[in-house]
Design a protein around this motif. Structure first.
Motif, PDB file in Angstrom:
ATOM      1  N   TRP A  33       0.834  -1.208   0.000  1.00  0.00           N
ATOM      2  CA  TRP A  33       0.000   0.000   0.000  1.00  0.00           C
ATOM      3  C   TRP A  33       0.862   1.248   0.000  1.00  0.00           C
ATOM      4  O   TRP A  33       0.645   2.173  -0.787  1.00  0.00           O
ATOM      5  N   LYS A  34       1.857   1.279   0.874  1.00  0.00           N
ATOM      6  CA  LYS A  34       2.700   2.473   0.996  1.00  0.00           C
ATOM      7  C   LYS A  34       3.501   2.716  -0.287  1.00  0.00           C
ATOM      8  O   LYS A  34       3.679   3.854  -0.711  1.00  0.00           O
ATOM      9  N   LYS A  45      -5.682   8.214  -3.690  1.00  0.00           N
ATOM     10  CA  LYS A  45      -6.216   9.566  -3.515  1.00  0.00           C
ATOM     11  C   LYS A  45      -7.681   9.457  -3.080  1.00  0.00           C
ATOM     12  O   LYS A  45      -8.436   8.649  -3.615  1.00  0.00           O
ATOM     13  N   LYS A  46      -8.032  10.266  -2.124  1.00  0.00           N
ATOM     14  CA  LYS A  46      -9.395  10.278  -1.606  1.00  0.00           C
ATOM     15  C   LYS A  46     -10.411  10.322  -2.751  1.00  0.00           C
ATOM     16  O   LYS A  46     -10.241  11.094  -3.691  1.00  0.00           O
ATOM     17  N   ARG A  88      -9.584   3.918   5.261  1.00  0.00           N
ATOM     18  CA  ARG A  88      -8.951   4.977   6.063  1.00  0.00           C
ATOM     19  C   ARG A  88      -8.464   6.119   5.173  1.00  0.00           C
ATOM     20  O   ARG A  88      -8.398   7.262   5.603  1.00  0.00           O
ATOM     21  N   ASP A  89      -8.117   5.793   3.912  1.00  0.00           N
ATOM     22  CA  ASP A  89      -7.643   6.821   2.982  1.00  0.00           C
ATOM     23  C   ASP A  89      -8.779   7.453   2.169  1.00  0.00           C
ATOM     24  O   ASP A  89      -8.531   8.224   1.244  1.00  0.00           O
TER      25      ASP A  89
END
Lengths: 344, 344
Positions: free
Chosen positions: A148-149, A155-156, A179-180
């Motif tokens: 993920w990182k 992007k939201k 969460r993102d």
């Protein structure tokens, strides 16, 4: 003290499809060990506590293909991510009582090694069960986190599809994505699993065995991110439904390929160009040096406070390891399958 | 002045395999135009000079698949990258005598447009033939350049494989790779082309029709970079021969897929994970805003001084456009195929 049984599960035969306990792997109690007198030759004696049954182990059985990861050897115990406790040591880097973690913990009750390289000593369990250190806080956790990182560039407001989302990696990706601020489409292979995906916050959760992946993706896409745990036809459908210009595909696993003699062959590769897709295959081990410290700081507290959820499906006794290998391939397991070989 | 013939080549039928002039496209001289009196409605009248015959045009004929790039319309002229000269204009953004370049130059001698968006005025030809501005200094040049800059991450001493390396994109990639100090493996489909690859500095050049790609890659790999112009089985072989951990695949074209009713289906996708490969599909248009200024500064001088080489295969007359579309698919062309519709 008299010698004790040192049971093991050994690799016996390359499966032609799913692993078959008693055939592709054999549980064997014929070996014994004298725990007090077994010579250590400068190494250490350890007691296996926990073995993680990960889907990729099936891949390590395909030794005829020359896997990049170490394949299993016929007649020798399989190995996997797991934990063990040091019983005796002549190696100054580990001492009796230490709990060690590594990717080559043998499917055997006791083992001697002359080299502690490849094992790490777990210093602090944050008052959480040790088994989590092969699950949400172990390899699957690392895999989801570093992938993920490194590759998501989320992007939201974007849309992600996670296949095998009830798995130990997929369920974390689902939660990271929520969460993102992403819209999450999540698939799994049973209604129980789908119910859990909804609990985890999936915006769209479906059972791919009873609902058409093609139709769901067409209706709910296009996909800015696809987190792939299954490969095959699902990957083809994701390619077809990728958002044009700049979608990201995180290639984590292709379980649909592991058990087939003639795996599904992709027909939609042309979309990689048409839609300018970035596809990244990744392996947690290569990325952990970069992201490991962040993981250790961020994840245990989130798990402890319940902000990140997980499921564990523990079975007790090494004799069940062979069946467990088949279970995780068939997708009949809800949560991370671990074999508790010994409690302490 | 009396009306003059305004010949065109129109799209007539979706090819089932290779394009067939007279069938999938039709050359038609029935239309006329009065160059002095054709109403412009605020737009401009242009004379087509040069049309580039790029392999991807075949893909724009597959309109039943819903391509992302604009498909062709039945009965209407095809279009492609090309140059045209403004004859008359009521649009203040272009004036008579301007040479314009765009991706939608019609396969027709003269055309009127009411919008100059999508065309750029070429200010300076650096005393080089205009046709280079659809070749080494046009779309293929842009494609090679932006793909290389954005995705190659080339390091001296690495090994790259370029398929269709004699093509207008591949031959530039070969030269960029040599300039960056890489070992270059390059394939093409004729001995003439292979000879040219050697002239360009390829370390290993082979004719894939007479030598086994599998054997060459096994002997000369593993591949740190694969620049893909062909897809299909060649892509499968590149996946198999990718260097572990961090090889890059630049997906530029899959010509092997364009002409097949049942394109080759990939079997080696699992290597994306096993070898942690980064695959990037790209389209020059998306990356040109980022790299265009560098290109304009760097490339024309290199071409002019002969530091970057190229080949052009020009045919004269729009009536040969249909055959040219087939030629570039069959790989019988050595160098960039352009159709000179008019000299000035």
């Amino acid at each position: 003290m008299a010698p004790v049984i040192n049971a093991k599960t050994v690799f016996n035969e390359i499966p032609t499809g799913y692993p078959v306990p008693g055939k592709t792997t054999v549980y064997d109690t014929s070996e014994t060990i004298d725990l007090e007198n077994e010579p250590l030759h400068g190494g250490f004696l350890a007691k296996t506590l926990i073995i993680a049954i990960d889907p990729f182990l099936r891949n390590r059985m395909n030794i005829q293909q020359g896997t990049d990861k170490p394949g299993f050897e016929f007649g020798r115990p399989l190995s996997a991510f797991g934990l063990a406790k040091i019983l005796r040591s002549e190696d100054p880097s580990v001492k009796a009582g230490d709990v060690i973690r590594g990717g080559q913990i043998p499917f055997q009750q006791y083992f001697v090694r002359n080299d502690a390289t490849g094992f790490e000593i777990l210093k602090d369990n944050h008052s959480l069960p040790w088994s989590l250190w092969v699950g949400v806080l172990g390899m699957p956790g690392h895999t989801a986190y570093v992938g993920w990182k490194e590759h998501a560039r989320a992007k939201k407001g974007e849309t992600i599809f996670v296949s095998a989302a009830a798995g130990s990696v997929g369920s974390l990706i689902l939660q990271f994505a929520k969460r993102d601020g992403l819209k999450v489409i999540a698939s799994a292979g049973s209604d129980d699993k789908v119910a859990w995906l909804r609990e985890l916050g999936a915006d769209v959760a479906f059972n791919y065995k009873t609902e058409s992946t093609a139709e769901v993706l067409k209706r709910e896409g296009p996909l800015d991110i696809y987190f792939d745990n299954v490969g095959g036809e699902t990957l083809d459908l994701a390619l077809e439904n990728a958002a044009p210009r700049g979608s990201r595909f995180l290639e984590c696993g292709m379980i649909s390929n592991y058990n087939e003699e003639n795996p599904y062959r992709l027909k939609n590769a042309l979309f990689i160009i048409k839609k300018e897709i970035a596809i990244n295959g990744f392996f947690f081990g290569s990325l952990l040096p970069k992201w490991g410290a962040d993981f250790e700081r961020e994840m245990p507290p989130l798990v402890k406070e319940g902000a990140i959820k997980f499921q564990e499906d523990a079975v007790r006794g090494l004799e069940h390891a062979g069946q467990s290998l088949a279970d995780v391939q068939r997708g009949t397991v809800l949560g991370k399958r671990v074999v508790i070989v010994a409690d302490h």
